[in-house]
Design a protein around this motif. Structure first.
Motif, PDB file in Angstrom:
ATOM      1  N   GLY A 134    -100.826   4.736  61.571  1.00 24.49           N
ATOM      2  CA  GLY A 134    -100.016   5.847  60.895  1.00 24.49           C
ATOM      3  C   GLY A 134     -99.931   5.143  59.678  1.00 24.49           C
ATOM      4  O   GLY A 134     -99.881   5.687  58.712  1.00 24.49           O
ATOM      5  N   THR A 135     -99.013   3.622  59.819  1.00 14.64           N
ATOM      6  CA  THR A 135     -98.905   3.096  58.339  1.00 14.64           C
ATOM      7  C   THR A 135     -99.523   3.433  57.082  1.00 14.64           C
ATOM      8  O   THR A 135     -99.610   3.402  56.042  1.00 14.64           O
ATOM      9  N   ILE A 136    -101.244   3.004  57.470  1.00 16.06           N
ATOM     10  CA  ILE A 136    -101.853   2.833  56.269  1.00 16.06           C
ATOM     11  C   ILE A 136    -102.110   3.640  55.534  1.00 16.06           C
ATOM     12  O   ILE A 136    -102.533   4.386  54.554  1.00 16.06           O
ATOM     13  N   ALA A 137    -102.616   5.247  57.041  1.00 12.10           N
ATOM     14  CA  ALA A 137    -102.437   6.718  56.534  1.00 12.10           C
ATOM     15  C   ALA A 137    -101.294   6.766  55.209  1.00 12.10           C
ATOM     16  O   ALA A 137    -101.737   7.682  53.846  1.00 12.10           O
ATOM     17  N   ALA A 138    -100.286   6.641  55.472  1.00 15.00           N
ATOM     18  CA  ALA A 138     -99.586   6.848  55.048  1.00 15.00           C
ATOM     19  C   ALA A 138     -99.086   6.122  53.622  1.00 15.00           C
ATOM     20  O   ALA A 138     -98.896   7.736  52.717  1.00 15.00           O
ATOM     21  N   SER A 142    -101.722   5.626  52.418  1.00 14.51           N
ATOM     22  CA  SER A 142    -102.565   6.342  51.198  1.00 14.51           C
ATOM     23  C   SER A 142    -101.739   7.609  50.356  1.00 14.51           C
ATOM     24  O   SER A 142    -102.349   7.689  49.447  1.00 14.51           O
ATOM     25  N   PHE A 143    -101.337   8.063  51.232  1.00 11.24           N
ATOM     26  CA  PHE A 143    -100.669   9.216  51.095  1.00 11.24           C
ATOM     27  C   PHE A 143     -99.726   9.022  49.907  1.00 11.24           C
ATOM     28  O   PHE A 143     -99.735   9.973  48.476  1.00 11.24           O
ATOM     29  N   ALA A 144     -99.600   8.554  50.228  1.00 10.06           N
ATOM     30  CA  ALA A 144     -98.169   7.473  48.853  1.00 10.06           C
ATOM     31  C   ALA A 144     -98.423   7.257  47.772  1.00 10.06           C
ATOM     32  O   ALA A 144     -98.136   7.533  46.866  1.00 10.06           O
ATOM     33  N   ARG A 145     -99.777   6.755  47.600  1.00  9.50           N
ATOM     34  CA  ARG A 145    -100.354   5.434  46.475  1.00  9.50           C
ATOM     35  C   ARG A 145    -101.469   6.526  45.810  1.00  9.50           C
ATOM     36  O   ARG A 145    -101.811   6.168  44.925  1.00  9.50           O
ATOM     37  N   TYR A 146    -101.857   6.596  46.355  1.00 11.73           N
ATOM     38  CA  TYR A 146    -103.429   7.641  46.234  1.00 11.73           C
ATOM     39  C   TYR A 146    -103.906   8.787  46.032  1.00 11.73           C
ATOM     40  O   TYR A 146    -104.017   9.550  47.264  1.00 11.73           O
ATOM     41  N   LYS A 202     -94.453   8.111  54.683  1.00 11.66           N
ATOM     42  CA  LYS A 202     -94.625   8.470  53.256  1.00 11.66           C
ATOM     43  C   LYS A 202     -93.222   8.284  52.528  1.00 11.66           C
ATOM     44  O   LYS A 202     -93.526   7.790  51.037  1.00 11.66           O
ATOM     45  N   GLY A 203     -91.945   8.951  53.218  1.00  8.23           N
ATOM     46  CA  GLY A 203     -91.577   9.111  52.368  1.00  8.23           C
ATOM     47  C   GLY A 203     -90.561   7.926  51.835  1.00  8.23           C
ATOM     48  O   GLY A 203     -90.247   7.341  50.799  1.00  8.23           O
ATOM     49  N   PHE A 204     -91.057   6.891  53.361  1.00 10.62           N
ATOM     50  CA  PHE A 204     -90.593   5.336  52.566  1.00 10.62           C
ATOM     51  C   PHE A 204     -91.112   4.787  50.871  1.00 10.62           C
ATOM     52  O   PHE A 204     -90.748   4.016  50.895  1.00 10.62           O
ATOM     53  N   PHE A 205     -92.934   4.114  52.043  1.00 17.88           N
ATOM     54  CA  PHE A 205     -93.604   3.974  50.934  1.00 17.88           C
ATOM     55  C   PHE A 205     -93.332   5.205  49.319  1.00 17.88           C
ATOM     56  O   PHE A 205     -93.506   3.851  48.176  1.00 17.88           O
ATOM     57  N   GLU A 206     -93.078   6.181  49.306  1.00 17.91           N
ATOM     58  CA  GLU A 206     -93.254   6.108  48.607  1.00 17.91           C
ATOM     59  C   GLU A 206     -91.726   5.765  46.865  1.00 17.91           C
ATOM     60  O   GLU A 206     -91.286   5.841  45.954  1.00 17.91           O
TER      61      GLU A 206
END
Lengths: 304, 334
Positions: free
Chosen positions: A116-120, A122-126, A186-190
């Motif tokens: 899940g982390t790597i997928a999140a 990806s949604f946050a960055r790319y 995703k929220g945290f990565f953003e």
């Protein structure tokens, strides 16, 4: 020289405007603090209502049979005993229930973190064509009530031979928790600045190394929040444990508790002892990780 | 300076690599004594374009969710139009299941129970949660400790909470009857779970008890995001406490309120643990909800097709609830 003639009581200086006279009678004090007194009263009432059932469950677990089934319930235990705790482990597969729940919760959380982390990230960055659609689909999975998928999931697990198997429970729990996990992460990565992975790339890392070595350790806060909530949800899960588990090889803690009820002789003190043991992880989590739980719950909600 | 191992082995220094690339045809480089040959290999993840990489790393999650979420959803929709019984043979019948649902009196009764349950639970948990959140917002002395303890009803397994309440609701030995009798509020012990009309209310109370901490957490976070200066400005302008609440707090709390109500309602509509543990349908079928009807049709009557059709109806109602909340609480998303 003439200060003793000046009557200071009559006139109010400009300093007095807006000043609440804290020195006054008792009722004036009550009026000033009435907001806080009300708040304390409200909180006290709520605390009683929230905690009393838990207190009742815990002390019932320590009561003897005579005290539990007596005419007048006792609010303070007269003869505390540990017999109930011994009985639930001797006569019933309680240990297996705990083991099953622990294994399922741990493995589900680990897989969610790995995938899940790597997928999140990806949604946050790319942002590529269709990324927002896929994100919407993943979130839409949460709109479907789990009860509506019991039939196909049961048939699917039965065809795969995973009924009464911990692996089946793990897979279903991943379905239940992965979308929320990805959403929180995703929220945290953003909130992590893009310059960080750009700096890592300039220094020679590949994309994946930049994620693994730099971003992943920084996101510990969000990771802790998401994984603790995932663990707790899987620990408390009941519906699919009931459907997919038949024997004690795969039954959940909650399913085991319901089994207690359908037994021939409901022994309330044993049930409450079992319930107390089953809620100990929740107690531990609340005391240790309250900050992370609150963070995780409000992550998607308040930011809007 | 972050050092990353490159695939050719050895560490890369950008200036060194430029030197080696230019002097590649020279077999012996007099300036650098011992240096490994740079193979110029770029990591696989860097060779593909950025969007392809972004898609690639979501693939594991996507595949898992495709198998475990998307495929069952499609299967449910298909099965809702079949007749699928004990024979385990699916027979496509089109909308026959849906016609049967709309002529089934039990469906309407149980959905009505579900709606009463949902509305009651959300109303109680939201109002009480709002009051407690407002009280906790005042920064009293023990708020940290109180917030920790107040979270317990939500954190324990709902089944365990239901068992505790089932014991408290007991007619003869239950503590609730004892307390009410001692306070003199009732003259005879109430049968909380065996009385048809009282059973649903008892379920609602338990659900609200479990849900309130969640509402408190969300509303408190929303309340804390309102800057204090607004309240000070309002009190300077002479607004009373109530006016401050309605004109400052409520409008700014709208997005949080919407999210809280939405999650609360969805949770109340789909919850199964509490009903199953406490009454399993109630005395007779007084507390049968839509969720238990779906469950019974699937695993008791073994009518998988009918159960799937009911599931589709339930999903439609859920979507209607979401649409309702997003329309009513339309706010400018900033």
């Amino acid at each position: 020289m003439f200060s003793n003639l000046i009557n200071n009581d009559i006139y109010m200086s400009s300093n007095d405007l807006g000043k609440i006279h804290s020195s006054g009678t008792f009722w004036k004090k009550v009026k000033k603090y009435r907001g806080k007194i009300l708040a304390y009263l409200v909180l006290l009432c709520y605390l009683l209502v929230a905690i009393f059932p838990l207190y009742w469950m815990i002390i019932t677990g320590f009561k003897t049979n005579t005290e539990v089934y007596s005419d007048r319930p006792t609010y303070i235990i007269k003869h505390p005993t540990l017999r109930n705790f011994i009985t639930i482990f001797k006569g019933r597969p309680t240990l297996y229930y705990f083991r099953n729940t622990m294994v399922v919760a741990l493995v589900t959380t680990i897989i969610c973190i790995l995938v899940g982390t790597i997928a999140a990230f990806s949604f946050a960055r790319y942002k590529y064509k269709g990324s927002s659609f896929i994100m919407f689909c993943i979130l839409a999975v949460r709109i479907f009530p789990p009860i509506s998928l019991i039939v196909p999931l049961y048939l699917m697990m039965s065809k795969l031979g995973l009924i009464d198997n911990l692996l089946g429970l793990i897979i279903v729990n991943i379905y239940l928790t992965l979308p929320f996990f990805i959403w929180i992460m995703k929220g945290f990565f953003e909130s992590i600045p893009k310059e960080l992975d750009e700096a890592a790339r300039i220094d020679g890392c590949s994309r994946f190394q930049a994620f693994r070595l730099i971003i992943f350790p920084i996101s510990f806060n969000g990771l802790a929040a998401a994984s603790i909530i995932t663990f707790m949800w899987t620990w408390n899960e009941f519906l699919f444990g009931q459907i997919l588990a038949v024997t004690s090889a795969a039954k959940n803690i909650s399913v085991g508790a319901v089994d207690f009820i359908t037994d021939l002789n409901i022994s309330w003190n044993q049930m409450c002892a079992y319930g107390f043991l089953a809620s100990i992880p929740a107690f531990i989590f609340i005391i240790l990780f309250q900050k992370y739980i609150v963070q995780g719950l409000t992550a998607g909600a308040v930011k809007g | 300076m972050i050092a990353c191992e490159q695939e050719g082995g050895g560490y890369i220094n950008s200036s060194l690599s430029i030197l080696l690339i230019q002097e590649d045809h020279i077999m012996f480089n007099p300036f650098i004594s011992s240096v490994k040959k740079n193979t110029n290999k770029v990591h696989f993840f860097d060779r593909i374009s950025e969007s392809r990489y972004g898609f690639l790393i979501t693939l594991p999650s996507l595949l898992i969710l495709l198998m475990v979420a998307v495929y069952p959803v499609l299967r449910v929709i298909y099965m809702s139009m079949t007749e699928f019984g004990i024979t385990m043979q699916a027979k496509f019948v089109g909308q026959k299941n849906f016609f049967e649902i709309f002529t089934d009196i039990n469906f309407f009764r149980y959905t009505r129970n579900s709606l009463i349950y949902t509305l009651g639970a959300v109303a109680i948990s939201f109002t009480v949660g709002m009051i407690i959140a407002l009280a906790l917002n005042k920064n009293l002395r023990f708020t940290g400790f109180l917030r920790t303890i107040a979270l317990w009803p939500w954190a324990i397994p709902p089944v365990v909470a239901s068992i505790t309440w089932k014991w408290m609701y007991n007619d003869v030995m239950g503590i609730l009857n004892d307390l009410l009798l001692r306070c003199g509020l009732i003259s005879q012990p109430l049968s909380w779970l065996s009385n048809g009309s009282l059973a649903l209310a008892s379920l609602i109370i338990v659900h609200a008890w479990i849900d309130i901490p969640f509402v408190i957490v969300l509303l408190l976070a929303g309340l804390k995001s309102i800057p204090q200066e607004l309240y000070e400005a309002a009190s300077i302008d002479g607004a009373s406490n109530w006016k401050q609440f309605t004109k400052v707090t409520l409008p700014l709390l709208k997005p949080t309120m919407m999210v809280t109500l939405l999650i609360s309602t969805a949770f109340a509509f789909r919850t199964f643990d509490i009903v199953f543990t406490l009454t399993r349908g109630g005395p007779g079928d007084a507390t049968e909800l839509l969720v238990t009807y779906i469950y019974n049709n699937a695993f008791q009557f073994l009518r998988f097709g009918y159960s799937s059709a009911l599931s589709v109806i339930m999903v439609i109602i859920t979507i209607l609830i979401v649409l309702f909340y997003t329309k009513v609480f339309r706010t400018n998303y900033y």
